[in-house]
Each structure stands twice: as structure tokens, then as C-alpha cells.
Design an enzyme around this catalytic site. Sequence first.
Site, PDB file in Angstrom:
ATOM      1  N   CYS A  69      47.520  71.676 -39.371  1.00 20.07           N
ATOM      2  CA  CYS A  69      46.185  71.736 -39.978  1.00 20.07           C
ATOM      3  C   CYS A  69      45.203  70.888 -39.192  1.00 20.07           C
ATOM      4  CB  CYS A  69      46.233  71.248 -41.432  1.00 20.07           C
ATOM      5  SG  CYS A  69      47.296  72.243 -42.493  1.00 20.07           S
TER       6      CYS A  69
ATOM      7  N   CYS B 270      33.949  61.529 -47.717  1.00 22.91           N
ATOM      8  CA  CYS B 270      32.736  61.337 -46.932  1.00 22.91           C
ATOM      9  C   CYS B 270      31.572  60.874 -47.798  1.00 22.91           C
ATOM     10  CB  CYS B 270      32.347  62.632 -46.224  1.00 22.91           C
ATOM     11  SG  CYS B 270      33.634  63.259 -45.138  1.00 22.91           S
TER      12      CYS B 270
END
Length: 574
Positions: A463, A518
Site C-alpha cells: 500500500c 493531518c
Amino acid sequence: MQQFQQIQVPECFVCACGFSCLYMKEKDMEFHIDSCPVYSAYSEFMKYIERKDIQNANEDQLRTMKAEAKVYISRLDMMLMIYSQQQQPILQKAPSQTVQCEKCKKQFEANSDFDKVWYLENCSHIICKDCMLKICKDDFLPKKSNVTCVCGEKFKDQEIKQILGNELYEQLTEKLNLSLQNIIECCNCKERFCFQKGNIEEKIQDQNGKLVQGEQLKHYIENRFKCSKCHTEQCKNCMSVPYHTNMTCEEYKINKAAVKCRLCEQPTEIQKNQPEALQTICQQQDCQNRSKKLCTIKLKCGHFCQGLNNTPCLPCLNEKCAKDQNEDDYCNICFTEALKSQPCVQTTCGHIFHEDCLRQKLDAKWNGPRIVFNFMKCPLCNKFLDIQVPHFKNSIEQGQILLKEVQELCLQRLKLEEKEKDKELLDPTHQFFQKPLDYAMHIYCYYLCFKCKKPYFGGLKNCQQAADQDPKVEFKQEDLVCTKCCPLLTLEDKCNKHGVDYIDFKCRHCCSIALWWCHGTTHYCDPCHRNIKTNMTKPCPGPAKCPLGIPHKPNGEEMSLGCSLCRAERLKAK
């Protein structure tokens, strides 16, 4: 009063061809010398006479040579007269007249050193044979065989041929003929091919990053080439290896003869007030800064150590002494400067690198979000670095501690996810057969938390590789926050069995597990993180098709999914 020394002389004249006669039989000697080709071949005096080429001389030249011969004969008669009067072994007059080489200015005795100097026919200058040989070798190809004296007068072809010898003369002539036909021969592998000029529009920089312009750029375009077979870079004109970027052949010749900086090879002056090892360091700031860390010890071979001061000396890197790496090899970390340009260190595996490059490599660690340990490995043999220099100790120890933590976490996750029986570990032909640690390190990704500086699980490696290859991915270290440090984690989210190490969060915008935290507010999966934009929230496809397989809050809201291992166990039980 004239000085004489006694010399024993044999009674019999013996020629290399086997002929012999008494010295008293002068006529026999003269007849043999005049007719014997063997004697002419090794006699320096006869060679000198042949170089005069009397058959093509004009009347004035012949009269001059005759006068010179008479002077020489009169000197010989005088010596013979002394011998006959003294009735003792022949007395040789101590040389009282010297001549000087026009090139190196070295003094030679006019008589005893007759075979060490060359009297040029066209200009009458005197050049020693060592200088003659060097001039002919260096200038034959660049000047297209028009080799000249220091005064500019051309050497005669016969003079060049006698100095070089037939074999070397023919080799250089062949190279010159090939060059005139635009055919070049690699000086390394001897491959021949047609020369093609470079592109005048191309921007060329030298090893110091300076742009090549003007006459130097023109020379580069017309003479620099790289062999298509062995890839050796060289100059078509003077055959120097590598090509002398930003210098013409003449400038390179001057530069080569000058005193050069030990580190950057630029012309400099000797600094007599410095230690011997630092006397040829130029005044450029980079070289001065590097010299402060440079070892000043002279090795047993006579060359200076290229290592750090106050540390064990390195093996000699001079090309005459080095066995593997030498001072002209590029550093295998920066690939921009030779090893001799900076102080170096040697790893315990035996490889040598710039000290500054190795330090920067260890300090920079890895690129991207995923923890990788290539920064701790030797670029040449891939073994883990071990450097016996004190200021590297802390960086290496920190890297080893982090490596041990990640290895333990990988093995724990491999066991908890019951991957210890994966076919990769059971197949004898597979690279990971019976190597669980290597397999776990290969399939799992771990990130370093920006807040607690501890490694945390970041998903499977394949991934992350997809994210690494996507140019849209923007990586910020502050976005990497582990579950423990996430402000959204509550006591209710803690797993009674596995703690908080395996807690997952859902991506705010879709039905996937989040790997990114984030802006201090939002969890993202990899695909959403690569395409952050407004109005990106996707609706859940419903309980039957939801990838998570569990009930969850509507997309667009933050949510903890609980312990990933317990969730996997529940799904497996179904």
C-alpha cells in the site's frame, strides 16, 4: 693549470660485430669503421654524423662542418701527443666547458655528456634527450606532428623519429592519421569509431559547478568523447583521461605542471608556514574548512593520510599503493567528488567514504514516511555500518535502537495476525523460507510518530509503495501521529486485551482504515490523502457492501474503529 685524470685503455680495438685489431693499425680501424653497419648502429658519434645529412647540405654548411671536424681532430691529436710524451696511460682532459638545455636549463659537460644532449639542426639550440623525448611525446598529436623547439623552430622529422624510436613514432603517426580522418581510438580498450562533435547549445559544468564557456566550451565540443564500449571519458586531442573540463589542452598542460591544491586540484602556492601535509591546500573557503579536519600524518610509503585528524590512519589511497579504492575514485555516497577532495573515514567492512557524506547520510535517515534502514547500510556491500570514529557512535546507536523496536513490533504483529504460517515462510524455494523476521520487515510499514518519536504501524508495504510512486503525495512529518498521541483517542477506545497499540481510526471521508493524521484534525486513508480536496466525502455503500464490515458513523465524521486485532478475530469467527 689544466687538470688531468688517468684512465686505463685497452690495447686492442674490438667492434660489436666481432672484428678486432691493434690500435696502432689506424688504417685497419678506419676502413672497418667506414664499412661496418654494426658499428654505425651503436656509435653515438656516427649517429651524430648521420644526423648532419651531409649529402643534402649546401657548400657553406659543408665548410662549417669541415672546420668543426678539424677542431675536434686537433683536440684528439693533442691528447694523443700528451700520451706519447708522458709514456703512461692516456690522460683525459677534465671537462672545462658546459652547455645548457634550453628547456630544463640543466647544465651538461660538453664532452663527457655528449650522448645526453641533442643539437637541433634548424635552430642550433641544445636540448637534453629527456626533454626532447617529453616534448615529442606530448606535442606530436596536439600539434599534428609539427613539434617545435622552445624558440618555435620546427624539429626535423628525422630528429623526431630518432628520439621516439621507430615503434612509438609509427604508433603516433597512425593515431594522427586516424584523427585526420575523424576516426578516434579509445586509449583504454582500443575500440575505434567515428567522432561526433557535441552540441554547442548544451550547458556544461565542470566538477566545481562552473559553467563552461568560450574557448573552453568550443574545445569541449570538438575534443571530448566517451568510449561507447568501455565508457572511458577522454580528450581526442591530447588523450588525457578523464577529459580536462573547462580547460584547453594547453591550459591543462600548464595546470598539470603547476603546484595544485591537494583537495580541489586547482593551482596554488606552497604555504611554508603550515604543516607539510597542509602546505598545498589552497585558500578557497571549502578547502580551508576541510583541511581543519584532515589528518597531517605521513604514512610509511611517503604519502599523506586522507583520514580525520586524531583518529587511526587510513590505508594509503595513492594509486601506486591502493589495492581497492584509490584517491581518484568517486565517493559512493555523493558521486560528485573524488575521495581525495575531503577527509575520509573507513567502515569496519573496509570501504572508504567522505566523512561529511557519511555523517549526512546517517543524519538524514530515510526519505518519505515509511521507516527504512538503508541509511544504516554500507552503499557498497549492504552490511550494517560500524565506524570506529567517536562522533558517529551516537547516530549508529540510535539507529540500532530504532531497528530493534521495529523488528519486535513486526514479529508481534506477524504472530497476532497469524501470518507465521504464510506460504512464503513454508516454501523452501522462497526467499523468506523460515525467515519470519525478514518476512515481517518486508510486508509491514512502520512510521515514526512526530510527537512521541516512537514507531507505529502504518499498514502493508504494498500500500505504501503505491503512495511512494504517486507524485501527488505530499509528505509532512507533522502528519505522522500514532494512535497513542492522537487527541481523539478516549479511554473507551482502549482494548482490554491489546491496549492501544492496535487501535485503528476510520478515514473521515470513506469506508477505509486511516493511516494519516493531518492538520491535527483529520484521519485519511492513502487514496484520500493523495487527493485531498473539498467535497471529497463519499457515502457508505451500506452494511452489506461496506469494506469495514462493521457499523460506523456517517462518512465526514471522525471515528475510532477500536482494536484491529479484536476486530479481525470477530470477522474471522463469522
